[in-house]
Write a protein that holds these residues in place. Structure first.
Motif, short mmCIF file in Angstrom:
data_model
loop_
_atom_site.label_atom_id
_atom_site.label_comp_id
_atom_site.label_asym_id
_atom_site.label_seq_id
_atom_site.Cartn_x
_atom_site.Cartn_y
_atom_site.Cartn_z
N ASP A 135 0.83 -1.21 0.00
CA ASP A 135 0.00 0.00 0.00
C ASP A 135 0.86 1.26 0.00
N VAL A 136 2.08 1.15 -0.60
CA VAL A 136 3.04 2.26 -0.62
C VAL A 136 3.49 2.48 -2.06
N LEU A 137 4.14 3.60 -2.31
CA LEU A 137 4.64 3.84 -3.67
C LEU A 137 5.85 4.77 -3.67
N PHE A 138 6.83 4.40 -4.50
CA PHE A 138 7.99 5.27 -4.76
C PHE A 138 7.88 5.69 -6.22
N HIS A 139 7.61 6.98 -6.45
CA HIS A 139 7.56 7.46 -7.85
C HIS A 139 8.85 8.23 -8.15
N HIS A 140 9.53 7.80 -9.19
CA HIS A 140 10.81 8.41 -9.56
C HIS A 140 10.64 9.31 -10.78
N ILE A 141 11.13 10.56 -10.63
CA ILE A 141 11.03 11.53 -11.73
C ILE A 141 12.29 11.44 -12.57
N SER A 142 12.12 11.02 -13.82
CA SER A 142 13.29 10.96 -14.69
C SER A 142 13.06 11.82 -15.94
N THR A 143 13.98 11.69 -16.87
CA THR A 143 14.05 12.61 -18.00
C THR A 143 14.15 11.85 -19.31
N ASP A 144 13.78 12.51 -20.41
CA ASP A 144 13.95 11.88 -21.73
C ASP A 144 15.43 11.80 -22.12
N ALA A 170 23.65 10.57 -17.58
CA ALA A 170 24.20 9.29 -17.11
C ALA A 170 23.81 9.06 -15.65
N SER A 171 23.86 10.14 -14.86
CA SER A 171 23.51 9.98 -13.43
C SER A 171 22.01 9.69 -13.29
N LYS A 172 21.20 10.31 -14.13
CA LYS A 172 19.75 10.03 -14.06
C LYS A 172 19.48 8.59 -14.52
N ALA A 173 20.18 8.15 -15.54
CA ALA A 173 19.97 6.78 -16.03
C ALA A 173 20.34 5.77 -14.94
N ALA A 174 21.47 6.04 -14.26
CA ALA A 174 21.89 5.13 -13.19
C ALA A 174 20.81 5.07 -12.11
N SER A 175 20.23 6.23 -11.78
CA SER A 175 19.22 6.23 -10.72
C SER A 175 17.97 5.48 -11.18
N ASP A 176 17.61 5.60 -12.46
CA ASP A 176 16.44 4.85 -12.98
C ASP A 176 16.67 3.34 -12.82
N HIS A 177 17.88 2.92 -13.19
CA HIS A 177 18.19 1.48 -13.09
C HIS A 177 18.11 1.00 -11.63
N LEU A 178 18.60 1.85 -10.72
CA LEU A 178 18.54 1.47 -9.31
C LEU A 178 17.09 1.32 -8.85
N VAL A 179 16.24 2.24 -9.30
CA VAL A 179 14.83 2.19 -8.89
C VAL A 179 14.20 0.87 -9.35
N PHE A 180 14.41 0.52 -10.60
CA PHE A 180 13.81 -0.74 -11.08
C PHE A 180 14.47 -1.97 -10.44
N THR A 191 6.83 3.45 -9.58
CA THR A 191 6.51 3.90 -10.92
C THR A 191 7.57 4.92 -11.30
N LEU A 192 7.71 5.17 -12.62
CA LEU A 192 8.76 6.08 -13.07
C LEU A 192 8.23 6.84 -14.28
N SER A 193 8.62 8.10 -14.37
CA SER A 193 8.22 8.85 -15.57
C SER A 193 9.42 9.55 -16.20
N ASN A 194 9.48 9.52 -17.53
CA ASN A 194 10.55 10.18 -18.28
C ASN A 194 9.93 11.35 -19.05
N CYS A 195 10.27 12.55 -18.64
CA CYS A 195 9.62 13.71 -19.26
C CYS A 195 10.58 14.54 -20.11
N SER A 196 10.00 15.26 -21.05
CA SER A 196 10.77 16.17 -21.90
C SER A 196 10.94 17.53 -21.19
#
Ligand code: NAD
Ligand code: DAU
Length: 362
Positions: A135-144, A170-180, A191-196
């Motif tokens: 019943d919890v969620l970690f949402h990660h804000i990432s980038t295109d 590269a640092s954002k990509a590394a953090s995305d991989h860690l989240v998954f 959940t994760l989102s990649n925005c422009s």
């Protein structure tokens, strides 16, 4: 639909984070929960962005905690203090040019900071039997930018392979991989989102749109990198945040969602548009402003084009952009014109002194 009650917003004093807090507390009538803004207040974080929120909701539904996401002990205490069930992780070093000159801080905050936060939730959200709460969620804000660069055709989809080019991406990509990886290994709901590219109120004037608006107002030169033909896909910040909120409520755990403006502009064409809007609003001679454009040395490794395919979030979650670009730019210019004091504070150092007075040397 998830129940999101006590939300830890990291980086809530920055550009997108403060707009997110405004959206949730002032424009989302079906949100009744509490927000804890957790920010270390770097040069990009500014509590003045939330002064109205503090006045209206402070101590009841809005709380500010001054600290570093890398500081695990401090973060852990917040989970107990506020019974946090949701994290939306905006905090980051966010400016590509800075990452080229000082990559280390990007790795520290974006990679190790995210890792520390993930370790914190991993402990904080464990059931008594060691299993993970659902019943919890970690949402990660990432980038295109994690997808690298496009040529003149094609779009980034959620399936595009990661190919980051700058220390920032590269640092954002590394953090995305860690989240998954924490989702797969420890079963943390994520959940994760990649925005422009975002634009709108409260953006720090190192980024293209506010920098150009202010330079036009102050009759300074307008620096265009390279030949000015690089392309970005622009989205109004509130549209981004509405999408984030939708993903947090209804997105599938373990999934990523692309968010974009479907609004591609060459940098030079965007600058012409800004010159037109600002000149008209304050009565400048457009031709003399055009004369202040200067083509400067290109950004090292400058990505050519970003363009997002946002079919997934549109079809699965029924999101769409709502702010037309011309209207959004006009709103943004009006915001800067009516917030000259905000700009002066950022520049004068008064804000930095106020911070020291209120928070000591942290
Ligand atoms: P910003 O630079 O305006 O704000 C970042 C915030 O994070 C600041 O308030 C800063 O004080 C805080 N922060 C930095 N290091 C911290 C730390 N160690 N501990 C706690 N807080 C810390 O950035 P932004 O433009 O609002 O971007 C927010 C997020 O969105 C970032 O993760 C960025 O990668 C992502 N993003 C930005 C854009 C864009 O166009 N700006 C587009 C897509 C994704
Ligand atoms: O795409 C999403 C990304 O957009 C986010 O992840 C980043 O956090 C955000 O900063 C932004 O990155 P960009 O590098 O695209 O944004 P920036 O505003 O720095 O630059 C936009 C474009 O304008 C880029 O092609 C570089 C160019 N530029 C920028 C500046 C500051 C200039 O030509 N002159 C300038 O002075």
């Amino acid at each position: 639909m998830r129940k999101l009650n006590n939300i830890l917003v990291t980086g809530g004093a920055g550009f997108i984070g403060c707009n997110f807090i405004h959206l949730l507390l002032q424009k989302t009538p079906d949100f009744f929960g509490r927000i804890v803004n957790f920010d270390v207040l770097t040069y990009a974080g500014n509590l003045a962005n939330l002064a109205d929120i503090d006045l209206e909701f402070g101590g009841r539904r809005y709380f500010f905690e001054h600290g570093d996401i890398c500081d695990r002990r401090f973060t852990e205490a917040l989970f107990t203090k506020y019974d946090i069930d949701t994290v939306v992780h905006f905090a980051a070093e966010s400016h590509v040019d800075r990452s080229i000159f000082c990559p280390g801080i990007f790795v520290k905050t974006n990679v190790f900071g995210t890792l520390a936060l993930l370790d914190t939730v991993r402990n904080a959200w464990k059931n008594a039997d060691g299993s993970m709460r659902d019943d919890v969620l970690f949402h990660h804000i990432s980038t295109d930018e994690v997808f690298g660069s496009l040529n003149d055709t094609g779009y980034f989809t959620e399936k595009t392979a990661y190919c980051p080019h700058s220390p920032y991406s590269a640092s954002k990509a590394a953090s995305d991989h860690l989240v998954f990886s924490y989702h797969h290994t420890y079963e943390i709901p994520v959940t994760l989102s990649n925005c422009s590219n975002n634009y709108g109120p409260y953006q720090f004037p190192e980024k293209f749109i506010p920098l150009m608006i202010l330079n036009i107002l102050e009759k300074k030169s307008l620096p265009i990198y390279g030949n000015g033909k690089n392309i970005r896909d622009w989205l109004y910040v509130e549209d981004h945040n509405r999408a984030v909120w939708l993903v947090m409520n209804k997105g599938k755990s373990g999934s990523s969602y692309n968010i974009g403006g479907e609004n591609e502009w060459e940098n030079i064409a965007l600058l012409y548009k800004l010159i037109e809007i600002v000149s008209e609003k304050i009565g400048l001679d457009k031709d003399s402003v055009l004369g202040t454009i200067v083509y400067v040395k290109d950004r090292s490794g400058h990505d050519w084009r970003y363009a997002i395919d946002c079919t997934k979030i549109k079809s699965e979650l029924d999101w769409k952009q709502s702010v037309d670009f011309e209207k959004g730019l006009s709103l943004t210019v009006d915001w800067y014109l009516s917030h000259m004091e905000w700009i002066e504070n950022i520049r004068s150092g008064e804000y930095t002194r106020w911070l020291k007075r209120n928070y000591g040397s942290r």
